[in-house]
Design a protein around this motif. Structure first.
Motif, PDB file in Angstrom:
ATOM      1  N   ASP A   1       8.920   3.942   3.390  1.00 55.46           N
ATOM      2  CA  ASP A   1       8.578   5.131   2.581  1.00 55.46           C
ATOM      3  C   ASP A   1       9.883   6.026   2.683  1.00 55.46           C
ATOM      4  O   ASP A   1      10.398   6.783   1.683  1.00 55.46           O
ATOM      5  CB  ASP A   1       7.526   5.898   3.300  1.00 55.46           C
TER       6      ASP A   1
ATOM      7  N   LEU B   1      12.554   4.725   0.326  1.00 59.45           N
ATOM      8  CA  LEU B   1      12.269   5.052  -1.007  1.00 59.45           C
ATOM      9  C   LEU B   1      12.515   6.395  -1.106  1.00 59.45           C
ATOM     10  O   LEU B   1      13.204   6.777  -2.435  1.00 59.45           O
ATOM     11  CB  LEU B   1      10.872   4.698  -1.384  1.00 59.45           C
TER      12      LEU B   1
ATOM     13  N   MET C   1      14.876   0.316  -5.691  1.00 60.76           N
ATOM     14  CA  MET C   1      13.613   0.806  -5.669  1.00 60.76           C
ATOM     15  C   MET C   1      12.453  -0.101  -6.097  1.00 60.76           C
ATOM     16  O   MET C   1      11.311  -0.292  -5.288  1.00 60.76           O
ATOM     17  CB  MET C   1      13.227   2.039  -6.691  1.00 60.76           C
TER      18      MET C   1
ATOM     19  N   SER D   1       9.557  -1.215  -3.678  1.00 63.47           N
ATOM     20  CA  SER D   1       8.055  -1.201  -4.080  1.00 63.47           C
ATOM     21  C   SER D   1       7.248  -2.935  -4.046  1.00 63.47           C
ATOM     22  O   SER D   1       6.160  -2.767  -3.546  1.00 63.47           O
ATOM     23  CB  SER D   1       7.842  -0.864  -5.524  1.00 63.47           C
ATOM     24  N   TYR D   2       8.157  -3.702  -4.273  1.00 62.03           N
ATOM     25  CA  TYR D   2       7.667  -5.338  -3.909  1.00 62.03           C
ATOM     26  C   TYR D   2       7.428  -5.304  -2.516  1.00 62.03           C
ATOM     27  O   TYR D   2       6.540  -6.158  -2.250  1.00 62.03           O
ATOM     28  CB  TYR D   2       8.798  -6.128  -4.447  1.00 62.03           C
TER      29      TYR D   2
ATOM     30  N   ASN E   1       3.313  -2.943  -3.839  1.00 70.02           N
ATOM     31  CA  ASN E   1       3.269  -2.303  -5.170  1.00 70.02           C
ATOM     32  C   ASN E   1       3.618  -3.058  -6.289  1.00 70.02           C
ATOM     33  O   ASN E   1       4.730  -2.591  -6.881  1.00 70.02           O
ATOM     34  CB  ASN E   1       3.409  -0.974  -4.976  1.00 70.02           C
TER      35      ASN E   1
ATOM     36  N   GLU F   1       3.916  -1.289  -9.702  1.00 70.21           N
ATOM     37  CA  GLU F   1       4.925  -0.308  -9.982  1.00 70.21           C
ATOM     38  C   GLU F   1       6.577  -1.064  -9.785  1.00 70.21           C
ATOM     39  O   GLU F   1       7.440  -0.720 -10.541  1.00 70.21           O
ATOM     40  CB  GLU F   1       4.994   0.450  -8.512  1.00 70.21           C
ATOM     41  N   SER F   2       6.577  -2.127  -8.991  1.00 75.81           N
ATOM     42  CA  SER F   2       7.796  -2.943  -8.890  1.00 75.81           C
ATOM     43  C   SER F   2       8.193  -3.549 -10.154  1.00 75.81           C
ATOM     44  O   SER F   2       9.352  -3.327 -10.658  1.00 75.81           O
ATOM     45  CB  SER F   2       7.629  -4.003  -7.860  1.00 75.81           C
TER      46      SER F   2
END
Length: 657
Positions: free
Chosen positions: A463, A466, A493, A497-498, A502, A505-506
């Motif tokens: 978190d 990111l 980013m 996300s990966y 997520n 999103e990735s």
């Protein structure tokens, strides 16, 4: 393979999309902050010099002021500096005796091209720019100007830029100066220099597309056969246009113009003139920025040889030290850390003898980087602390140079498992970057965020990682000529996300990054290939198998070309592609690829390596399904070598980080 994992360059796993905080590449910055005023001052000085002197001697000052510092330390600029960027064009080099030599195009790359791919110019070549017309500046709606007003208008434009006043007003004055010089029967070089200043003002306003045709015209006007001043004016135009292409993101065009400028300068000043050495180093630094290390090494050695030959003065000693620092960075990037240390130590001794304390501190940072790569952590810490003390004393506790050393120390302590110390240094650096001192380039702040993000990512504090990347993206997102940088941040980013699971999103973030890479024209770079691979993995998680296969195949072709078939990134794509073929029912294709991967990993890592064992188990399962045993390695290897005839077996290629 997850490209976002923080890497150790002493290991085989390759770099993430963004360089690690202590990568030698992170100390090379082409941002143009602070370069504008000095450039205008020098250009105006050149104009006045031509007005008052007919001196044609070879010892006369060049049209471009290089300064004493290396571009690595953010001091060296030709006219305007910049990061590499976006638009393609052709440059035609015409020999005097050959009127119809065709234009030569080159494919763009940010890493690993062979030096032979660079277009070269003949020593007798004369440069003209094709592919688009220069604007008719005479159509600009300004009052009619007397030819005699040119120098005065140019002086006013220069003073306005130097004082930081309205650039739009300076632009109007420069346009009027150009118009006035156009009416003069003589003084072509004054017109050329006014065009250089006009282009620099356009660049300061972010109007790069307007600057390019102005510089094209400035190159077309002077002829090499008209004498030294005309040749050096053409040289200056080539270098400034190369810088402009850099600002626009056109790596290969930028390198091509620099190369043309170097050939012109060598023809006029001779092979051993110190200014030629400075240009060799400038071009070498550009090749390092493009991750073309072999060509960078060749050019840097040329610079070093020239400056050693002229080494009787203190200035020459400083130039040689700058060459050695760059050569150290190149060796560091190639993994030759011991050789890098030798160059760094010699550079430090030369700088210290001239009492250049801040330069010595900067080299100490590079020495610390090399020691860390060699796992000599105590010596690395000593070098960093030594640099930190100098920067605190000379620049202040809240300077960005201090923050950059904090980041290096944070990276080191993270690598040796002292996470509390690492976080403490990260926090110290963030306090500086979140409230930067006046005058700190925002690009430095963004780079700091990216580097600290990589450390938090390696600690699995995703978190926070990111959040810092979003801060960096906010700085770059609206900056002109930064499309590749934005794409790189987005790709990182996407990695995070990966890692967070997520996948939608990735996928979306990687899709955006890949689109930016494609639109920038940099479609054949290793970074682009890695981004394609990661997007393919996101597709697999979304069960878009056919799309994943297309992406892995494209990534495979790029990385084979950039890194060769033995590089860890290339092998990772092979493995991903084999798995995708298996899912698509293409069993024989999957087995053939995986046999090669297993054989290569066995040779490089040993049969007992856990990674090798995993691949062998996958291969065994596929062979059992196909009802046959494992083929001899030679069959798969020879199949791949048939597709890559320039590659010899057992000629493992060193990873490029």
């Amino acid at each position: 393979m997850e490209i976002g994992e923080s890497h150790d360059r002493g290991k085989e796993d390759s770099a993430a999309v963004q360089a690690s905080p202590r990568s030698p590449l992170s100390s090379i910055d082409l941002a143009m902050d602070g370069a504008m005023n000095a450039s205008i001052e020098q250009l105006y000085h050149n104009v006045c010099e031509m007005e008052s002197s007919d001196d044609q001697s070879p010892s006369r000052a060049s049209f471009i002021s290089y300064g004493a510092e290396s571009r690595i330390d953010l001091e060296l600029r030709h006219l305007v500096g910049g990061d590499v960027g976006e638009r393609k064009k052709d440059v035609v080099l015409e020999k005097k005796e050959e009127s119809n030599e065709g234009s030569k195009n080159r494919e763009g790359s940010l890493s690993g091209k062979k030096p032979e791919k660079l277009a070269k110019t003949s020593p007798n070549a004369k440069l003209r720019i094709s592919s688009r017309k220069s604007p008719d500046l005479r159509k600009v709606s300004v009052d009619e100007e007397s030819p005699e007003l040119g120098p005065l208008l140019l002086k006013q434009a220069r003073e306005m830029v130097s004082s930081g006043e309205n650039l739009n007003r300076a632009l109007d004055l420069a346009l009027r100066a150009v118009k006035a010089f156009e009416k003069r029967a003589e003084g072509e070089l004054n017109l050329v220099m006014s065009l250089h200043i006009l282009a620099a003002i356009y660049a300061g306003l972010g109007k790069y597309n307007e600057a390019v045709p102005v510089l094209e015209r400035s190159i077309e006007i002077p002829m090499i056969e008209d004498g030294e001043d005309h040749s050096l004016a053409k040289f200056a135009g080539c270098m400034q246009l190369g810088d402009m292409y850099g600002l626009m993101g056109q790596v290969e065009n930028s390198l091509l113009l620099y190369t043309a400028g170097l050939e012109i300068q060598r023809q006029v000043l001779g092979e051993t003139d110190p200014r030629v050495g400075e240009t060799c180093r400038y071009l070498a630094e550009a090749h390092v920025q493009a991750m073309q290390f072999e060509e960078a090494s060749r050019l840097c050695q040329m610079a070093l040889d020239i400056h050693k030959e002229n080494g009787s003065t203190a200035t020459a000693s400083i130039e040689e030290a700058a060459d050695r620092k760059l050569m150290g960075l190149i060796c560091d990037a190639k993994g030759d850390y011991e050789v890098a240390l030798e160059h760094y130590v010699l550079a430090s001794m030369a700088m210290s003898s001239q009492n250049h304390r801040e330069d010595v501190a900067s080299i100490d940072c590079s020495i610390g980087d090399a020691y860390m790569s060699l796992a000599r952590f105590d010596e690395s810490i000593f070098a960093y602390q030594k640099a930190l003390a100098v920067f605190k004393q000379s620049k202040g506790e809240s300077h960005s140079s201090v923050a950059s050393v904090y980041v290096r120390l944070a990276d080191l302590y993270n690598k040796i498992g002292k996470l509390r110390d690492s976080k403490s240094y990260c926090e110290n650096a963030l306090r500086i970057y979140l409230k930067p001192s006046p005058g700190t380039p925002m690009e430095e702040v963004a780079t700091g965020f990216i580097e600290i993000s990589a450390i938090y990512q390696s600690m699995n504090e995703l978190d926070q990682a990111l959040k810092l990347l979003r801060r960096a993206l906010k700085i770059y997102v609206n900056a002109p000529g930064q499309q590749n940088t934005v794409a790189g941040i987005e790709a990182q980013m996407g990695v995070i996300s990966y890692m967070m699971g997520n996948y939608p999103e990735s996928y979306n973030i990687f899709k955006s990054a890949v689109s930016k890479f494609r639109n920038s024209g940099e479609k054949k770079t290793a970074m682009f290939g890695i981004a394609l691979n990661q997007l393919g993995l996101a597709c697999v998680q979304r069960y878009a198998i056919n799309e994943a296969a297309d992406l892995f195949e494209e990534a495979k072709g790029i990385l084979e070309n950039e890194y060769g078939p033995y590089h860890p990134d290339t092998l990772a794509v092979y493995s991903n592609l084999a798995g995708t073929y298996d899912a698509m029912g293409r069993l024989e294709d999957a087995i053939e690829i995986l046999e090669y991967v297993v054989g290569t990993r066995e040779e490089k890592l040993g049969t007992a390596n856990p990674e090798v064992e995993d691949e062998k188990q996958r291969l065994a399962a596929l062979l059992k399904e196909a009802g046959r045993g494992r083929s001899k390695r030679n069959r798969a290897l020879l199949t791949l070598l048939d597709k890559n005839p320039e590659i010899e077996p057992n000629c493992g290629q060193r990873p490029v980080y």
